[in-house]
Write an enzyme that holds these catalytic residues in place. Structure first.
Site, short mmCIF file in Angstrom:
data_model
loop_
_atom_site.label_atom_id
_atom_site.label_comp_id
_atom_site.label_asym_id
_atom_site.label_seq_id
_atom_site.Cartn_x
_atom_site.Cartn_y
_atom_site.Cartn_z
N GLU A 175 31.06 33.15 45.59
CA GLU A 175 30.56 34.51 45.35
C GLU A 175 29.03 34.57 45.34
O GLU A 175 28.41 34.79 44.31
CB GLU A 175 31.19 35.05 44.07
CG GLU A 175 32.71 35.13 44.20
CD GLU A 175 33.44 35.53 42.93
OE1 GLU A 175 32.78 35.90 41.93
OE2 GLU A 175 34.68 35.46 42.92
N HIS A 377 48.92 41.08 37.09
CA HIS A 377 47.66 40.34 37.12
C HIS A 377 47.77 39.09 36.25
O HIS A 377 48.23 39.16 35.12
CB HIS A 377 46.52 41.22 36.61
CG HIS A 377 45.19 40.54 36.64
ND1 HIS A 377 44.39 40.45 35.52
CD2 HIS A 377 44.52 39.90 37.63
CE1 HIS A 377 43.28 39.79 35.84
NE2 HIS A 377 43.34 39.46 37.11
N GLU A 379 45.22 36.30 34.96
CA GLU A 379 43.89 35.67 34.87
C GLU A 379 44.09 34.30 34.21
O GLU A 379 44.36 34.21 33.02
CB GLU A 379 42.94 36.53 34.05
CG GLU A 379 41.56 35.94 33.85
CD GLU A 379 40.91 35.43 35.13
OE1 GLU A 379 40.45 36.25 35.91
OE2 GLU A 379 40.88 34.19 35.37
N HIS A 450 42.25 36.05 43.64
CA HIS A 450 40.81 36.11 43.35
C HIS A 450 40.33 34.73 42.89
O HIS A 450 41.13 33.93 42.42
CB HIS A 450 40.51 37.16 42.28
CG HIS A 450 40.36 38.53 42.88
ND1 HIS A 450 39.28 39.34 42.65
CD2 HIS A 450 41.17 39.20 43.73
CE1 HIS A 450 39.43 40.46 43.33
NE2 HIS A 450 40.57 40.40 44.00
N GLU A 451 39.06 34.48 43.07
CA GLU A 451 38.51 33.13 42.87
C GLU A 451 39.44 32.13 43.55
O GLU A 451 39.92 31.16 42.94
CB GLU A 451 38.34 32.78 41.38
CG GLU A 451 37.34 33.65 40.65
CD GLU A 451 37.93 35.02 40.29
OE1 GLU A 451 39.09 35.06 39.87
OE2 GLU A 451 37.24 36.03 40.48
N GLU A 469 40.02 37.10 47.53
CA GLU A 469 38.61 37.48 47.35
C GLU A 469 37.79 36.41 48.09
O GLU A 469 37.73 36.42 49.30
CB GLU A 469 38.31 37.57 45.86
CG GLU A 469 36.96 38.14 45.55
CD GLU A 469 36.64 38.04 44.07
OE1 GLU A 469 35.97 38.93 43.56
OE2 GLU A 469 37.02 37.04 43.42
N GLU A 475 32.60 43.91 42.79
CA GLU A 475 32.41 43.74 41.35
C GLU A 475 30.99 43.28 41.03
O GLU A 475 30.54 43.38 39.90
CB GLU A 475 33.44 42.77 40.79
CG GLU A 475 33.28 41.35 41.29
CD GLU A 475 34.43 40.42 40.90
OE1 GLU A 475 35.57 40.89 40.83
OE2 GLU A 475 34.16 39.24 40.67
#
Ligand code: NOJ
Ligand code: CA
Length: 663
Positions: A175, A377, A379, A450-451, A469, A475
């Site tokens: 990122e 989701h 995380e 993501h990540e 992502e 973001e």
């Protein structure tokens, strides 16, 4: 890195066991690209030419093995096998319905001429738009496991070429904003795809395909200032532990005559296998989410007075989702594990227990009755041990509750795997990401990662991996995303596959989290940045009440394409692409610029004969990504394949056009 020069003892050994010297050239089907395979005194290397110009100078091949001599230093060629291949295959979803896979292949079977007489195979495929090769280590008579210390593959590029790079081994993974440098200025390891503008004028991108159970290849200048494959290490320093037979990922060099023609390169998907089971259940989709409200401080992930993921908010979002013509709603912060500093909670996050105010049965029922999907989701904060303990059970729980999409997240600079701190892009990280995709497939769940680990085309084999992502996305807005970023992505990151960029932010003057683009550019992203799951990232009121006219484009734009036509672009400057919706006669065009305003002129000659209507969302003359982001005009007029457009884009702006047949 092992020394490239031969030691005295090695020289002596070649004196007694002279290797056969050979040089073989394999051409691309159109014969413009040449791959030279070179075997000299037992050493293997290669070079690449296009139109007889050297793009990759002689570069070493080989693999270094723990407690043994490297593979690639005492080889003889046992035999070769050649074939040509040409097929058209159909994607489950994506930027093209049909992709052509056409190449010349040559396989070099090699054996060591002394010592253990180990065997290694180098397989090469030459396409009209690039070259690829991989190492295959077959079962050996005396051993079946090896520890790879390093891969010795070099990419010996002209030092004066320009590259657009993001650094590897950094806390924020992929990122970062891209930096433009000369090849010789690369100081540390960088991620791939690494796109290069060669002094001959060609555009190259070095990447890898089919990354399974192996450390990611990053690129670094070695002591001879040659780029080489710096494979991401495990915490004990090894690069990979492998069981034989084993194939490394494909090492890929995409080659194009211009920046814009680099974009339409399908080598990465072509170098992956077709699915081994039925994935017709996979449906690309557009979704909104209990998400941006957290970024702008209205709601929180953690339970409390301003908790975002409550039953009430979910029902409200699902209702909006239906009236806005979207497919589903994401809930972040729905499960136990967000209290306090969530980045510290990874070891005990619970992936199947909703918070008290999140009635999953009621929400699932409401979604089902209304024909909508739910996006769960997870995380993990990179605590893989905790996540993998629950993975099967959690995905089963989701499928039982009609949660058929899961967004995964791996925030944090490292992962915890078997109690050790490992890189996300190490062999163990790669293995985990793969496991999550395969278990998800078992329960017919689609993934938005993501990540993530970077894309290497495995979504051809596992089409339930709908997006990821893996680059700096919206973001980071609030000043950390440069206007040039989206004009670099198509030529770099997006060569590895689609991206969840979280587009469609309409609240462009928010003082908590200011997004620095024009409104028209937010619409352009839906065409410019492909994604099997396209997030419509802002809160519903911005689409329903504040800007319903602008929203119409998002309602109309598909996520699944029949074909894609990159129209014009220069890396870091501007980019325009047209895509035709899959199974429709509608075209969509998106364009973005950097911080400079400009006129983008192009023709609509790709249309069929007949009359069309263009519905365009354009930056107004006074629009500006900082000072006047909302100034947009919507225009509608008749066009044909003879129409030439001349579109104004403001600083940090863009445009979006829908073109449909006149009734
Ligand atoms: C980072 C992800 O990219 C973002 O989308 C998510 O909201 C946060 N992690 C929290 O999980
Ligand atoms: Ca992220």
């Amino acid at each position: 890195m092992k020394q490239r020069k031969l030691s005295f003892w090695q020289r002596l050994s070649y004196f007694f066991h002279p290797a056969v010297n050979t040089e073989e050239v394999v051409f691309s089907p159109d014969r413009r690209i040449q791959f030279k395979f070179i075997l000299k005194q037992g050493h293997v290397s290669y070079s690449v030419l296009k139109d007889n110009k050297i793009l990759v100078k002689e570069s070493r091949l080989g693999i270094s093995i723990k407690n043994d001599v490297p593979f690639g230093e005492r080889l003889t060629l046992v035999r070769t096998r050649a074939r040509s291949f040409d097929e058209n295959w159909e994607t489950v979803w994506g930027e093209e319905r049909v992709i052509r896979n056409k190449y010349n292949e040559k396989i070099f079977y090699l054996e060591e001429n002394s010592g253990k007489k180990r065997l290694i195979t180098i397989k090469i495929r030459i396409f009209d738009d690039g070259v690829a090769f991989r190492y295959e280590i077959p079962p050996q008579p005396s051993f079946s496991r090896i520890v790879i210390d390093d891969e010795l593959t070099e990419f010996n590029l002209d030092h004066s070429g320009d590259v657009w790079e993001i650094p590897a081994y950094q806390p924020d993974r992929y990122e970062y904003n891209y930096e433009r440098r000369k090849v010789f200025e690369l100081e540390n390891s960088v991620h791939t795809p690494l796109t290069v503008h060669s002094p001959h004028g060609y555009y190259l991108s070095i990447h890898e395909a089919a990354l399974y159970d192996y450390g990611e290849m990053t690129l670094k200048l070695n002591e001879w200032k040659v780029l080489y494959s710096d494979i991401t290490p495990l915490s004990d320093g090894a690069k990979a532990y492998v069981e034989l037979p084993f194939s490394t990922p494909w090492r890929v060099i995409m080659i194009a005559d211009s920046a814009i023609s680099l974009v339409k390169n399908h080598m990465i998907l072509n170098l992956n296998d077709p699915p081994r089971s039925d994935f017709s259940w996979v449906k690309p989709m557009k979704f909104m989410g209990i998400w941006w409200a957290m970024y702008v401080g209205e709601w929180t992930w953690a339970p409390g007075e301003r908790h975002g993921a409550t039953t009430e908010h979910m029902i409200e979002y699902l209702k909006s989702c239906k009236s806005l013509g979207l497919d589903g709603v994401l809930a972040e912060g729905w499960n136990n594990g967000w209290e306090g500093d969530w980045l510290q909670n990874g070891a005990f996050t619970d992936f199947s227990t909703p918070t008290k105010d999140f009635d999953i049965k009621r929400i699932a029922n409401f979604a089902k009755v209304n024909g909508l999907d739910l996006v769960g989701h997870n995380e993990t904060v990179g605590f893989i041990d905790n996540y993998e303990n629950q993975l099967d059970e959690a995905y089963k729980f989701y499928s039982e509750n009609d949660v058929n999409y899961v967004k995964t997240g791996y925030a944090g600079s490292m992962m915890t795997i078997h109690g050790n701190r490992e890189w996300h892009h190490s062999q163990l990280g790669v293995r985990h990401y793969q496991k999550s995709v395969e278990i998800a497939a078992k329960y017919h769940i689609c993934i938005d990662m993501h990540e993530p680990i970077k894309g290497t085309g495995i979504e051809r084999t596992f089409p339930n991996l709908l997006t990821r992502e893996g680059a700096r996305g919206q973001e980071y807005e609030g000043g950390s995303l440069l206007p040039s970023h989206a004009t670099i992505l198509p030529f770099t990151r997006l060569l590895s596959g689609g991206m969840d960029y979280t587009s469609g932010i309409f609240d462009l003057t928010n003082s908590v989290k200011r997004v620095y683009t024009t409104l028209a550019r937010q619409l352009a992203y839906f065409v410019v940045i492909p994604s099997g799951m396209q997030m419509v990232a802002d809160r519903p009121r911005f689409y329903e009440i504040e800007k319903p006219d602008a929203y119409k484009f998002i309602r109309d734009v598909p996520v699944n394409w029949e074909t894609t036509l990159p129209i014009m672009g220069e890396i870091g400057e501007y980019y325009v692409v047209a895509r035709k919706g899959r199974g429709t006669e509608e075209w969509f065009i998106g364009g973005v610029t950097n911080e400079k305003e400009r006129k983008l002129k192009f023709s609509l000659s790709f249309l069929d004969d007949g009359d069309y209507i263009a519905e365009a969302y354009l930056d107004a003359e006074n629009a500006h990504y900082r000072d006047n982001p909302l100034a947009m005009q919507i225009k509608k007029w008749g066009v044909t394949r003879n129409t030439n457009l001349d579109i104004f884009v403001a600083e940090g702006g863009g445009f979006a056009i829908r073109i449909y047949k006149k009734a």
